[in-house]
Design a protein around this motif. Sequence first.
Motif, PDB file in Angstrom:
ATOM      1  N   ARG A 140       0.908  -1.284  -0.045  1.00 35.28           N
ATOM      2  CA  ARG A 140      -0.084   0.038   0.064  1.00 35.28           C
ATOM      3  C   ARG A 140       0.923   1.070   0.108  1.00 35.28           C
ATOM      4  NH1 ARG A 140      -2.453  -1.228   4.021  1.00 35.28           N
ATOM      5  NH2 ARG A 140      -4.336  -1.906   3.062  1.00 35.28           N
ATOM      6  N   HIS A 141       1.769   1.132   0.902  1.00 31.43           N
ATOM      7  CA  HIS A 141       2.748   2.475   0.887  1.00 31.43           C
ATOM      8  C   HIS A 141       3.568   2.680  -0.306  1.00 31.43           C
ATOM      9  CE1 HIS A 141       5.635   5.368   2.504  1.00 31.43           C
ATOM     10  NE2 HIS A 141       6.471   4.701   1.999  1.00 31.43           N
ATOM     11  N   LEU A 142       3.968   1.649  -1.150  1.00 31.70           N
ATOM     12  CA  LEU A 142       4.569   1.870  -2.285  1.00 31.70           C
ATOM     13  C   LEU A 142       3.523   2.532  -3.354  1.00 31.70           C
ATOM     14  CD1 LEU A 142       7.061   1.355  -4.421  1.00 31.70           C
ATOM     15  CD2 LEU A 142       6.160  -0.881  -4.741  1.00 31.70           C
ATOM     16  N   MET A 143       2.343   1.957  -3.474  1.00 34.99           N
ATOM     17  CA  MET A 143       1.299   2.672  -4.399  1.00 34.99           C
ATOM     18  C   MET A 143       0.836   3.704  -4.110  1.00 34.99           C
ATOM     19  SD  MET A 143      -1.234  -0.708  -4.632  1.00 34.99           S
ATOM     20  CE  MET A 143      -0.626  -2.477  -4.919  1.00 34.99           C
ATOM     21  N   ARG A 144       0.977   4.366  -3.009  1.00 33.60           N
ATOM     22  CA  ARG A 144       0.646   5.734  -2.332  1.00 33.60           C
ATOM     23  C   ARG A 144       1.837   6.634  -2.944  1.00 33.60           C
ATOM     24  NH1 ARG A 144       0.110   7.728   2.198  1.00 33.60           N
ATOM     25  NH2 ARG A 144      -1.762   8.824   1.765  1.00 33.60           N
ATOM     26  N   VAL A 145       2.998   6.041  -2.636  1.00 31.30           N
ATOM     27  CA  VAL A 145       4.348   6.844  -3.326  1.00 31.30           C
ATOM     28  C   VAL A 145       4.183   7.089  -4.617  1.00 31.30           C
ATOM     29  CG1 VAL A 145       6.801   6.762  -3.557  1.00 31.30           C
ATOM     30  CG2 VAL A 145       5.583   5.987  -1.235  1.00 31.30           C
ATOM     31  N   ALA A 146       3.695   6.130  -5.413  1.00 35.02           N
ATOM     32  CA  ALA A 146       3.914   6.057  -6.837  1.00 35.02           C
ATOM     33  C   ALA A 146       2.873   7.053  -7.354  1.00 35.02           C
ATOM     34  CB  ALA A 146       3.561   4.553  -7.410  1.00 35.02           C
ATOM     35  N   GLN A 158      -7.710  17.423  -2.488  1.00 37.21           N
ATOM     36  CA  GLN A 158      -8.272  16.309  -1.634  1.00 37.21           C
ATOM     37  C   GLN A 158      -9.138  15.308  -2.221  1.00 37.21           C
ATOM     38  OE1 GLN A 158      -6.394  15.763   1.211  1.00 37.21           O
ATOM     39  NE2 GLN A 158      -7.339  13.762   1.066  1.00 37.21           N
ATOM     40  N   VAL A 159     -10.387  15.958  -2.996  1.00 36.31           N
ATOM     41  CA  VAL A 159     -11.088  14.965  -3.322  1.00 36.31           C
ATOM     42  C   VAL A 159     -10.701  13.807  -4.344  1.00 36.31           C
ATOM     43  CG1 VAL A 159     -13.297  14.792  -5.014  1.00 36.31           C
ATOM     44  CG2 VAL A 159     -12.964  16.814  -3.204  1.00 36.31           C
ATOM     45  N   ALA A 160      -9.691  14.413  -5.397  1.00 37.99           N
ATOM     46  CA  ALA A 160      -9.178  13.347  -6.097  1.00 37.99           C
ATOM     47  C   ALA A 160      -8.000  12.389  -5.268  1.00 37.99           C
ATOM     48  CB  ALA A 160      -8.185  14.056  -7.234  1.00 37.99           C
ATOM     49  N   ALA A 161      -7.603  12.949  -4.235  1.00 35.01           N
ATOM     50  CA  ALA A 161      -6.666  11.964  -3.253  1.00 35.01           C
ATOM     51  C   ALA A 161      -7.467  10.810  -2.714  1.00 35.01           C
ATOM     52  CB  ALA A 161      -6.082  12.936  -2.352  1.00 35.01           C
ATOM     53  N   ASP A 162      -8.925  11.489  -2.255  1.00 32.87           N
ATOM     54  CA  ASP A 162      -9.602  10.226  -1.781  1.00 32.87           C
ATOM     55  C   ASP A 162     -10.032   9.347  -2.895  1.00 32.87           C
ATOM     56  OD1 ASP A 162      -9.600  11.665   0.620  1.00 32.87           O
ATOM     57  OD2 ASP A 162     -11.426  12.658   0.343  1.00 32.87           O
ATOM     58  N   GLN A 163     -10.399   9.579  -3.932  1.00 40.17           N
ATOM     59  CA  GLN A 163     -10.592   8.721  -5.275  1.00 40.17           C
ATOM     60  C   GLN A 163      -9.293   7.706  -5.261  1.00 40.17           C
ATOM     61  OE1 GLN A 163     -11.552  11.461  -8.294  1.00 40.17           O
ATOM     62  NE2 GLN A 163     -13.859  11.489  -7.643  1.00 40.17           N
ATOM     63  N   ALA A 164      -8.363   8.347  -5.185  1.00 35.21           N
ATOM     64  CA  ALA A 164      -7.166   7.734  -5.538  1.00 35.21           C
ATOM     65  C   ALA A 164      -6.973   6.571  -4.351  1.00 35.21           C
ATOM     66  CB  ALA A 164      -5.782   8.437  -5.753  1.00 35.21           C
ATOM     67  N   GLU A 165      -6.978   6.974  -3.079  1.00 38.70           N
ATOM     68  CA  GLU A 165      -6.860   6.031  -1.892  1.00 38.70           C
ATOM     69  C   GLU A 165      -7.839   4.719  -2.378  1.00 38.70           C
ATOM     70  OE1 GLU A 165      -4.783   6.071   0.086  1.00 38.70           O
ATOM     71  OE2 GLU A 165      -4.293   8.060   0.951  1.00 38.70           O
ATOM     72  N   SER A 166      -9.119   4.993  -2.678  1.00 35.69           N
ATOM     73  CA  SER A 166      -9.978   3.763  -3.069  1.00 35.69           C
ATOM     74  C   SER A 166      -9.497   2.775  -3.991  1.00 35.69           C
ATOM     75  CB  SER A 166     -11.296   4.408  -3.357  1.00 35.69           C
ATOM     76  OG  SER A 166     -12.222   3.379  -3.709  1.00 35.69           O
ATOM     77  N   LEU A 167      -8.790   3.594  -5.108  1.00 33.75           N
ATOM     78  CA  LEU A 167      -8.271   2.652  -6.230  1.00 33.75           C
ATOM     79  C   LEU A 167      -7.100   1.766  -5.620  1.00 33.75           C
ATOM     80  CD1 LEU A 167      -8.462   5.219  -9.044  1.00 33.75           C
ATOM     81  CD2 LEU A 167      -9.879   2.953  -8.850  1.00 33.75           C
ATOM     82  N   ILE A 168      -6.179   2.680  -4.846  1.00 35.87           N
ATOM     83  CA  ILE A 168      -5.232   1.825  -4.230  1.00 35.87           C
ATOM     84  C   ILE A 168      -5.479   0.693  -3.353  1.00 35.87           C
ATOM     85  CG2 ILE A 168      -3.293   2.210  -2.563  1.00 35.87           C
ATOM     86  CD1 ILE A 168      -2.803   4.689  -3.775  1.00 35.87           C
ATOM     87  N   GLU A 169      -6.614   1.094  -2.511  1.00 40.78           N
ATOM     88  CA  GLU A 169      -7.189  -0.167  -1.501  1.00 40.78           C
ATOM     89  C   GLU A 169      -7.602  -1.300  -2.633  1.00 40.78           C
ATOM     90  OE1 GLU A 169      -6.955  -0.704   1.773  1.00 40.78           O
ATOM     91  OE2 GLU A 169      -5.752   1.116   1.808  1.00 40.78           O
TER      92      GLU A 169
END
Length: 437
Positions: A96-102, A313-324
Amino acid sequence: MTLLALGINHRTATVAVREQVAFTPAQLDCALEELCSLPQISEAAVLSTCNRTELYCVTDAAGEQIVLNWLGRFHNLRVDDLARCAYHYLDNDAARHLMRVAVGLDSMVLGEPQILGQLKDAYQQARQARGLGGELERLFQHTFAIAKQVRTETGIGKNPVSVAYAAVSMASRIFDDFSRSRALLIGAGETIELVARHLHEAGVRKLTVANRTRARAENISVALGGEAITLTEIPEALAEADIVISSTASPLPIVGKGMMERALKKRRHRPVFMVDIAVPRDIEPEVGELADVFLYTVDDLQEVIEENRRHRQVAADQAESLIEHGVSHWQHERRIRNGGELIREYRRHGEALRDLSREQALERLARGEDPAAVVERLAHQLANRLMHQPTQAIRDASSKEEHALLEAVPRLLMPPKPAFETHLPATPRRHKDNTPA
């Protein structure tokens, strides 16, 4: 084996610490070779940027401390001091951390695109150094796919605000009119190229790019109507520069206090705005003590960057969902692979027992023993050999009251009978005279 991500970044360590832990390009090959030579490490990759140094490893249970100790030795730092600002993630959390960094969710500038390119460079470096095996290879490829999906399906990358933009934005607060300002940029990498474009678009009067090789500096300066110089010409260029922004991979400072003092005398103490984006730093911290110098490091750009973070922040929340979702998929595939290896090992064990029993049976047949007796013994011997280890494991589990293991036994070792067996007609009963009933 365990997947480990260990490192420091702009949130956990100051720029002074980060520059001590950073790996120069010349050090990376040696670092990867040393890291992979540790008995507990089977795979490794190193990511080192101005804001973070991270090690991704496949290791055993004790790997975290081993990697931390190695990092301290490599950079000649006290492990206790390093541990206070280091973080680590294992298995799913590491993925998860690697994907968040990427995708830039862990960056100082939320969603900044440069980190993905830096991560791909780290992947290629590790691959060339033979630091990647199946585990990290698959994780990096999966991570790049998730990063592409996030960039495509969210607005995380729209109107990107990079560290380069933040540096120019901060300069605009000091210089109302860039058309009267002269800028000196030190380095010729992607960050400096972005800085040059932003300054050119802002209408800077003169742009000078300094680099170790003039040709690379010209690649940036010529297209923007600027001038290219080598690093040896920096002292003269400093005397004319109102804005100095530096980002190189040099292990030692390029601009020292004495050099800047001489430049200020020639400038008759007209103020200079300086931003040092590099880690390790290109400009000696003592330069900031001079009365006519306004020196900032990458950590000082936080205010500009926080404004960008709020907008994304809105786009970041969407990105977090895709990463999960990406982590869940990676975890599922990893479990299947681990199960596959266990199945292959179990089958190899069974086939070895089969081959042994068959060879012994063939030897008895060759000696002329009764075939029926040989087959009977083969069946008995093979059954005993296949059941010996599971039987012993069941006894041990019973004595230790390992209920979870005992509950799994029927499912693993005693599967339900095939449907056709449950419908076979019962054997007919016979009368005493042995005639069918």
